[in-house]
Design a protein around this motif. Sequence first.
Motif, PDB file in Angstrom:
ATOM      1  N   UNK A 116       1.970   2.101   1.672  1.00 13.90           N
ATOM      2  CA  UNK A 116       2.940   1.040   1.419  1.00 13.90           C
ATOM      3  C   UNK A 116       3.445   1.182  -0.016  1.00 13.90           C
ATOM      4  N   UNK A 117       4.746   1.473  -0.175  1.00 13.03           N
ATOM      5  CA  UNK A 117       5.303   1.826  -1.476  1.00 13.03           C
ATOM      6  C   UNK A 117       6.329   0.787  -1.927  1.00 13.03           C
ATOM      7  N   UNK A 130       6.877 -10.148  -6.431  1.00 14.97           N
ATOM      8  CA  UNK A 130       7.391  -9.964  -5.076  1.00 14.97           C
ATOM      9  C   UNK A 130       6.656  -8.830  -4.378  1.00 14.97           C
ATOM     10  N   UNK A 131       6.555  -7.694  -5.024  1.00 13.66           N
ATOM     11  CA  UNK A 131       5.946  -6.526  -4.392  1.00 13.66           C
ATOM     12  C   UNK A 131       4.430  -6.648  -4.274  1.00 13.66           C
ATOM     13  N   UNK A 132       3.810  -7.281  -5.253  1.00 19.34           N
ATOM     14  CA  UNK A 132       2.366  -7.493  -5.161  1.00 19.34           C
ATOM     15  C   UNK A 132       2.046  -8.439  -3.995  1.00 19.34           C
ATOM     16  N   UNK A 133       2.888  -9.458  -3.815  1.00 20.44           N
ATOM     17  CA  UNK A 133       2.691 -10.391  -2.699  1.00 20.44           C
ATOM     18  C   UNK A 133       2.898  -9.697  -1.364  1.00 20.44           C
ATOM     19  N   UNK A 134       3.931  -8.854  -1.295  1.00 28.08           N
ATOM     20  CA  UNK A 134       4.207  -8.124  -0.055  1.00 28.08           C
ATOM     21  C   UNK A 134       3.038  -7.215   0.303  1.00 28.08           C
ATOM     22  N   UNK A 135       2.469  -6.552  -0.710  1.00 26.30           N
ATOM     23  CA  UNK A 135       1.324  -5.672  -0.467  1.00 26.30           C
ATOM     24  C   UNK A 135       0.121  -6.474   0.013  1.00 26.30           C
ATOM     25  N   UNK A 154       0.408   2.127  -2.815  1.00 27.93           N
ATOM     26  CA  UNK A 154       0.584   3.122  -3.866  1.00 27.93           C
ATOM     27  C   UNK A 154       1.965   2.964  -4.486  1.00 27.93           C
ATOM     28  N   UNK A 155       2.027   3.022  -5.801  1.00 31.48           N
ATOM     29  CA  UNK A 155       3.315   2.897  -6.464  1.00 31.48           C
ATOM     30  C   UNK A 155       3.226   3.238  -7.933  1.00 31.48           C
ATOM     31  N   UNK A 211       4.635   6.177   6.191  1.00 28.82           N
ATOM     32  CA  UNK A 211       5.069   5.659   4.898  1.00 28.82           C
ATOM     33  C   UNK A 211       5.974   4.462   5.149  1.00 28.82           C
ATOM     34  N   UNK A 212       5.790   3.394   4.372  1.00 29.43           N
ATOM     35  CA  UNK A 212       6.645   2.211   4.428  1.00 29.43           C
ATOM     36  C   UNK A 212       7.111   1.944   3.005  1.00 29.43           C
ATOM     37  N   UNK A 213       8.385   2.151   2.714  1.00 27.05           N
ATOM     38  CA  UNK A 213       8.846   2.179   1.326  1.00 27.05           C
ATOM     39  C   UNK A 213      10.044   1.268   1.100  1.00 27.05           C
ATOM     40  N   UNK A 214      10.065   0.619  -0.070  1.00 28.02           N
ATOM     41  CA  UNK A 214      11.231  -0.092  -0.575  1.00 28.02           C
ATOM     42  C   UNK A 214      11.863   0.796  -1.633  1.00 28.02           C
TER      43      UNK A 214
END
Length: 370
Positions: free
Chosen positions: A49-50, A58-63, A80-81, A105-108
């Motif tokens: 999850x990237x 936002x991204x920490x919550x999504x993870x 991983x990021x 892989x799941x990436x923004x």
Amino acid sequence: MRKGMALLLAGILAASSLAGCNGAGGANKEAAAKAEKKASDITGKTVVFIPKLTGNAFFESAAKGAQKYGKEWGINVDYQGSPNAAVADQVSVINNAVASGVDAICVSSVDATGLDSALKEATAAGVSVVTWDSDVSDTARTLMVSQGTPDILGKMLVDMGADSLTKRGKDVKADKIKYCWHYSQATVADQNSWQAAGEAYIKKTFPNWENVAPDNYYSEQDAEKAVSIGASILEANPDIDLIICNDSTALPGQCKAAQNKGLTKEDVTITGFASPMSIKDYCNAGVIEQWGLWDCQVQGAIGCYLAAYVAAGNQLKVGDKLDIPQIGTVEVMPNNCLVEGAATAEVNNGVVLLPERTIFNKDNMNNYDF
């Protein structure tokens, strides 16, 4: 996780977004009529999850949401990021994930096309690719989990601004409202599409408004730069009425810049997209009236589930519905939901939309823990 997500814009989703999601390759009546699919063969799959960058609320919550749901589904979600929102950093993470033998892989993406080559190589190596939050070329991934169409989100951003302006005594239909956009960068597909849709909506609905910076302000998803760019906006435009921050780093940075200058929501209207926890202190301080988002924890989780589902050898076509445990039923829609005129491949290509978005203010912001 959320305690009571308020459903907003439900009618708009049905009447507006779906009306523009027709005619792509792969869509047919037979697919649309299929019963909901159920999958039971994703157990044991590993999904990397990237985010665009680590350290952002936002991204920490999504993870956090993706890993929580992933555990319940029996899949491994490996977050991983990089702390830098850069194409080179994301490509490095992607290449390392492929080399380690992951399933998906799941990436923004930080760039609309910059990851295409790396993702196509990942696909060639047998790794399934799903995007969430921000897309790449539709030929470089299978599915995209989107927070909404550009029209929905662009209108939402402008309407939050208009409502906040009205609350502080402005006549948004008659007054000459001076405004600008502050977000990450010109190469981020999702934010650019919201801005473009928002501009079109403003021209149609509020022709008296004036964009004081048609080239926009960009802070590259850098927290410190978001504050400094926010300050420069206020210095260059002391009479600005509205600043729209369609980026979860730009919005808190802009609020901080206003607070540093001693400004409140009665002096300048700031709105945009960010997690409730990252903005509520500014709301309590009277800097911002309202802002919005969607359940990023659910969005990240859906992306990982779909990535594992495709990695397990399952196929989805436009019109297919998939039951995701603990979340609900999602439907695959054509790529032209997000990009006008975009084609959609026959199998494992398309868009999944989140069903709802939420506006936060002092009355409901404490009902959420992301």
